[in-house]
Design an enzyme around this catalytic site. Structure first.
Site, short mmCIF file in Angstrom:
data_model
loop_
_atom_site.label_atom_id
_atom_site.label_comp_id
_atom_site.label_asym_id
_atom_site.label_seq_id
_atom_site.Cartn_x
_atom_site.Cartn_y
_atom_site.Cartn_z
N GLY A 1 0.82 -1.15 0.22
CA GLY A 1 0.02 0.18 0.19
C GLY A 1 0.92 1.26 -0.05
CB CYS A 2 0.22 4.67 -1.60
SG CYS A 2 -1.29 4.93 -1.12
CE1 TYR A 3 -1.75 8.53 3.01
CE2 TYR A 3 -3.62 7.12 2.74
CZ TYR A 3 -3.27 8.42 2.68
OH TYR A 3 -3.91 9.52 2.47
CB THR B 1 5.17 2.58 0.92
OG1 THR B 1 4.92 1.29 0.09
CG2 THR B 1 6.66 2.72 0.25
#
Length: 340
Positions: free
Chosen positions: A154-156, A158
């Protein structure tokens, strides 16, 4: 110039922002070629008609998904479907023998119970929960290299895992009092029409959402635990900001006795051989990494807390750039190829 033979890549769910970013990056990758793209709609349309920025650079046309047909022409498939819908598609693809990088959350968590609680769906392939390589080569390169399925992060998560995990592993910070304040560009909400992401709603505004309920919270806790070996308790609050792309996470931790210098030294040792992660002295901003797969992180002291600041591009290192990096690892290429 493309190498011979190039890695043949397919994209499932090709109309969204992450699919566009993956297609864009593949156009300049010397060792890979986009050969197939699917969508539930738009069959027969050129992908460049759906994403006009690809005009003149991409000749692939949209086709209807058929696992056997896609597998016959691809070495690896990037699945850009939402959670719930993705797992069954991934299973069909893996059954044909093709390797898959899954952008959804369907295989990221190590607990089936946690997944079904937070995502509210029955998992169609439960035996693979906890048995899929997590797509963060900084920690899981060996598993990624031989994997049939890679769970793209997931972006958050990371932006939180990369600064936190080495510090927790080294025992430098308290594990039960971690506050993560994250701000993301609007592209993180996807390309489909939603009232909350309309221009008049997001312009000149910033808003918290998913307070205490965002699904990336358990992913952060799970992965820091898996990497560092210690359970953590975090408070994670995401915010939507009026920019296209980027994430800035400000993380507040209590040091056990560590100084800012000790944090920097820990990061430098942890990421010495990882080309995309850069501990920096300056306070990083999202523009410093926009359009790239790079990560910048820094640390400051505030009272009895250490303040960690980390920036990524949510569409690159937070999604499609990470997928290209994972693909490179899966096929024995240098991680930086196609990402510099």
């Amino acid at each position: 110039m493309k190498t011979n033979p190039p890695i043949r890549v397919g994209i499932i769910g090709a109309t969204g922002y992450t699919a566009l970013e993956a297609a864009r990056l593949l156009q300049s990758h010397p060792g890979a070629e986009l050969v197939a793209a699917t969508s539930r709609a738009d069959e027969g349309k050129p992908l460049a008609e759906i994403h006009p920025s690809l005009a003149g650079r991409c000749s692939v046309a949209i086709e209807t998904f058929d696992a056997e047909s896609i597998a016959a022409k691809c070495d690896v498939v990037m699945c850009c479907l939402p959670h719930g819908a993705s797992a069954e598609t991934v299973r069909q693809l893996v059954d044909t023998g093709v390797r898959v990088i899954d952008f959804s959350a369907d295989f990221r968590l190590s607990s089936l119970e946690v997944y079904e609680k937070w995502y509210g769906v029955k998992h169609p392939w439960p035996e693979r929960i906890g048995n899929v390589a997590y797509g963060m080569p900084e920690f899981f390169a060996a598993e990624i290299a031989k994997a049939d399925v890679v769970a793209n992060p997931g972006c958050y998560p990371t932006s939180a895992i990369l600064p936190l995990a080495p510090l927790v592993k080294a025992g430098l910070v308290e594990c039960d009092d971690i506050i993560i304040d994250s701000k993301s560009g609007v592209s993180g909400a996807g390309r489909s029409a939603k009232v909350a992401t309309l221009y008049c709603e997001t312009n000149e505004s910033i808003a918290a959402y998913g307070v205490g309920t965002h699904r990336h919270g358990p992913e952060i806790d799970d992965l820091v635990h898996r990497i560092a070996g210690s359970e953590v308790s975090t408070i994670f609050t995401p915010h939507l900001t009026p920019m296209d792309r980027g994430i800035l996470s400000t993380i507040y931790v209590r040091p056990k006795s560590a100084s800012a210098d000790a944090v920097m030294q820990c990061w430098q040792e942890a990421y010495r051989d990882h080309p995309f992660v850069s501990p920096v002295d300056h306070l990083p901003a999202t523009k410093h990494v926009a359009g790239t797969n790079f990560v910048q992180m820094s640390v400051r002291v505030s009272g009895d807390r250490l303040v960690l600041v980390c920036v990524i591009d949510n569409l690159a290192k937070g999604a499609s750039g990470a997928a290209i990096q994972n693909m490179n690892v899966m096929f024995g290429l240098e991680q930086t190829i196609g990402l510099n």
